[in-house]
Scaffold this active site. Structure first.
Site, PDB file in Angstrom:
ATOM      1  CD  GLU A  91      -2.989  -1.142   2.188  1.00  0.00           C
ATOM      2  OE1 GLU A  91      -4.197  -1.073   1.962  1.00  0.00           O
ATOM      3  OE2 GLU A  91      -2.512  -1.298   3.311  1.00  0.00           O
ATOM      4  CB  CYS A 104       2.784   7.091   3.482  1.00  0.00           C
ATOM      5  SG  CYS A 104       3.196   5.837   4.683  1.00  0.00           S
ATOM      6  CB  CYS A 111       7.317  -5.864   8.281  1.00  0.00           C
ATOM      7  SG  CYS A 111       8.724  -5.188   9.201  1.00  0.00           S
ATOM      8  CB  CYS A 115       6.029  -3.850  15.766  1.00  0.00           C
ATOM      9  SG  CYS A 115       7.710  -3.358  15.374  1.00  0.00           S
ATOM     10  CB  CYS A 118       2.846  -2.886  13.211  1.00  0.00           C
ATOM     11  SG  CYS A 118       3.050  -2.678  11.439  1.00  0.00           S
ATOM     12  CD  GLU A 166      13.181  -1.093   9.613  1.00  0.00           C
ATOM     13  OE1 GLU A 166      12.344  -0.711  10.442  1.00  0.00           O
ATOM     14  OE2 GLU A 166      14.036  -0.325   9.133  1.00  0.00           O
ATOM     15  CG  HIS A 221       6.950   2.259  19.131  1.00  0.00           C
ATOM     16  ND1 HIS A 221       6.175   3.320  18.723  1.00  0.00           N
ATOM     17  CD2 HIS A 221       7.406   1.671  17.991  1.00  0.00           C
ATOM     18  CE1 HIS A 221       6.153   3.366  17.407  1.00  0.00           C
ATOM     19  NE2 HIS A 221       6.900   2.391  16.934  1.00  0.00           N
ATOM     20  CB  CYS A 344       0.492   4.984  11.425  1.00  0.00           C
ATOM     21  SG  CYS A 344       1.084   6.555  11.085  1.00  0.00           S
TER      22      CYS A 344
HETATM   23  N1  SAH Z   1       9.130  -0.203   9.682  1.00  0.00           N
HETATM   24  C1  SAH Z   1       9.302   1.187   9.865  1.00  0.00           C
HETATM   25  C2  SAH Z   1       8.420   2.025   8.976  1.00  0.00           C
HETATM   26  C3  SAH Z   1       7.002   1.585   8.762  1.00  0.00           C
HETATM   27  S1  SAH Z   1       5.909   1.734  10.140  1.00  0.00           S
HETATM   28  C4  SAH Z   1       9.100   1.557  11.310  1.00  0.00           C
HETATM   29  O1  SAH Z   1       8.648   0.735  12.083  1.00  0.00           O
HETATM   30  O2  SAH Z   1       9.458   2.674  11.660  1.00  0.00           O
HETATM   31  C5  SAH Z   1       5.630   3.476  10.240  1.00  0.00           C
HETATM   32  C6  SAH Z   1       5.206   3.967  11.625  1.00  0.00           C
HETATM   33  O3  SAH Z   1       3.882   3.511  11.970  1.00  0.00           O
HETATM   34  C7  SAH Z   1       6.121   3.444  12.716  1.00  0.00           C
HETATM   35  O4  SAH Z   1       6.465   4.455  13.612  1.00  0.00           O
HETATM   36  C8  SAH Z   1       5.247   2.420  13.377  1.00  0.00           C
HETATM   37  O5  SAH Z   1       5.659   2.171  14.661  1.00  0.00           O
HETATM   38  C9  SAH Z   1       3.887   3.046  13.298  1.00  0.00           C
HETATM   39  N2  SAH Z   1       2.792   2.109  13.521  1.00  0.00           N
HETATM   40  C10 SAH Z   1       2.757   0.803  13.227  1.00  0.00           C
HETATM   41  N3  SAH Z   1       1.574   0.265  13.574  1.00  0.00           N
HETATM   42  C11 SAH Z   1       0.844   1.265  14.105  1.00  0.00           C
HETATM   43  C12 SAH Z   1      -0.491   1.338  14.607  1.00  0.00           C
HETATM   44  N4  SAH Z   1      -1.277   0.278  14.626  1.00  0.00           N
HETATM   45  N5  SAH Z   1      -0.925   2.531  15.057  1.00  0.00           N
HETATM   46  C13 SAH Z   1      -0.121   3.613  15.001  1.00  0.00           C
HETATM   47  N6  SAH Z   1       1.119   3.602  14.515  1.00  0.00           N
HETATM   48  C14 SAH Z   1       1.602   2.443  14.075  1.00  0.00           C
HETATM   49 FE1  SF4 Z   2       7.675  -3.680  10.565  1.00  0.00          FE
HETATM   50 FE2  SF4 Z   2       7.556  -1.062  11.160  1.00  0.00          FE
HETATM   51 FE3  SF4 Z   2       5.373  -2.618  11.383  1.00  0.00          FE
HETATM   52 FE4  SF4 Z   2       7.385  -2.907  13.101  1.00  0.00          FE
HETATM   53  S1  SF4 Z   2       6.096  -1.087  12.841  1.00  0.00           S
HETATM   54  S2  SF4 Z   2       6.294  -4.567  12.053  1.00  0.00           S
HETATM   55  S3  SF4 Z   2       9.137  -2.532  11.797  1.00  0.00           S
HETATM   56  S4  SF4 Z   2       6.456  -2.116   9.512  1.00  0.00           S
END
Ligand code: SAH
Ligand code: SF4
Length: 373
Positions: A91, A104, A111, A115, A118, A166, A221, A344
């Protein structure tokens, strides 16, 4: 052998043209046609010699990714889902604001970091995108939006590598893509307007500072290792102290004199005053008393499989106030595109869970607060 020219930065395209027996400046012309004008048909490129156009026709193409779907939010946010083959999709989200247009961009299908807050992480890892697939998102979005809005000027002023994946775990494809974003013969973006967001791949933070020092956002985080180990499993490999030290090293090369920490606010997990105080200590222990970072608090965007909840807004405000009162610039991110699941962490792409990551995660428990604070 058919080459997608979106796979090349200018240096790569120059080498490619030289292989075809063409002069270097031809590569620059071609590069401008592709990225500045959005051309994909070699016949359109009228100032290229006919012989070169013919050579290219047999060997190369300029092809974006097939669009699976497009959603437009009431706030103007646009989300595209692109097919990257083998049942995978990624996306891309366009976020219009008064003074800028931000895209974005995704770097991987799925990934591997996993996390727990996410939805991309819950999907598991499918594969790295190529340089061409990363750039195809920008190339397509920029030129599709120009056409739609009937404009001949640049629409996308900023790129954030905050889509799926990532970026620093796909380093070799990422760097040429970043170079094209910055190249004056292509998108000509300033280094401040291209942001790589990372969960903290420490060695690659150092490499990026040397290879292409764009703006850096670090997804922190959590203020201590036990909690971060649980939320961002990569922390077990690169713990907070190592990560923050690499951030300070990056600053010397960064386009601004600060970097951004992202902090996703999870109800009852990482949003207590004590956590804010721990963050202040981490920041103060570095940077020689300078203001070297800012915090961007992200309201968690819930999805059912996470088992987590968004912190109430009063708690976010209180958390922000504790950081601000300690002199740390803190913002709370507005969520955009909520009605089209474009915020996000909601980017799920293909919802198939190939690697059973979601199943594994559902079995884990968030460790109770008293053990981690
Ligand atoms: N992998 C990279 C970039 C993609 S995620 C990273 O983790 O930084 C982009 C941002 O969205 C990151 O800061 C991530 O922590 C945040 N993010 C992921 N899942 C989320 C959610 N469910 N609600 C809010 N932010 C989230
Ligand atoms: Fe991957 Fe970023 Fe999502 Fe963590 S927050 S699982 S590093 S995309």
């Amino acid at each position: 052998m058919n080459t997608n020219l979106l796979d090349f930065d200018l240096e790569g395209l120059t080498a490619y043209c030289e292989q075809l027996g063409e002069k270097r400046f031809r590569a620059t012309q071609l590069f401008r046609w592709i990225h500045q004008r959005g051309a994909s048909d070699f016949d359109q490129m009228t100032d290229l010699a006919k012989s070169l156009r013919e050579k290219l026709k047999g060997r190369a193409h300029v092809t974006a990714l097939p669009v699976v779907s497009e959603h437009v939010s009431t706030d103007g946010t646009v989300k595209w889902l692109f097919d990257v083959g083998d049942g995978n999709a990624v996306e891309t989200v366009f976020i219009p604001e008064d003074d800028r247009g931000t895209l974005c961009v995704s770097s991987q299908a799925g990934c591997a970091v996993g996390c727990r807050f996410c939805s991309t992480g819950h999907q598991g890892f499918s594969r790295n995108l190529t340089t061409g697939e990363i750039l195809a998102q920008l190339w397509f979005a920029e030129h599709a939006l120009r056409k739609r809005l009937g404009k001949d000027e640049r629409i996308i002023s900023n790129v954030v590598m905050m889509g799926m994946g990532e970026p620093l775990q796909n380093y070799s494809a990422l760097v040429p893509a970043l170079r094209v974003m910055l190249d004056d013969h292509a998108y000509g973006m300033s280094r401040r307007r291209v942001t790589v967001s990372t969960s903290g791949v420490v060695p690659m933070v150092d490499r990026l500072s040397q290879d292409c020092a764009v703006a850096l956002a670090v997804s922190l985080h959590a203020p201590n290792d036990p909690l971060r180990d649980n939320l961002v499993p990569l922390n077990k490999k690169y713990p907070i102290a190592e990560l923050l030290d690499s951030c300070v090293r990056y600053l010397e090369f960064a386009p601004r004199d600060f970097l951004t920490f992202e902090y996703c606010m999870l109800d009852g997990v990482n949003d207590q005053p004590e956590h804010a105080r721990q963050l202040i200590e981490l920041v103060r222990a570095r940077g020689n008393g300078k203001n070297w970072c800012k915090f961007n608090l992200i309201p968690f965007n819930p999805f059912p499989a996470s088992g987590l909840l968004r912190s109430p807004s009063a708690r976010v405000t209180e958390f922000a106030a504790i950081l601000s009162n300690a002199g740390i610039v803190t913002t709370v991110r507005k969520t955009r595109g909520d009605d089209i699941d474009a915020a996000c962490g909601q980017l799920a792409g293909d919802v198939k869970d190939r690697t059973r990551a979601a199943e594994r995660m559902a079995k884990q428990r968030i460790i109770p607060l008293k053990q981690v604070s």
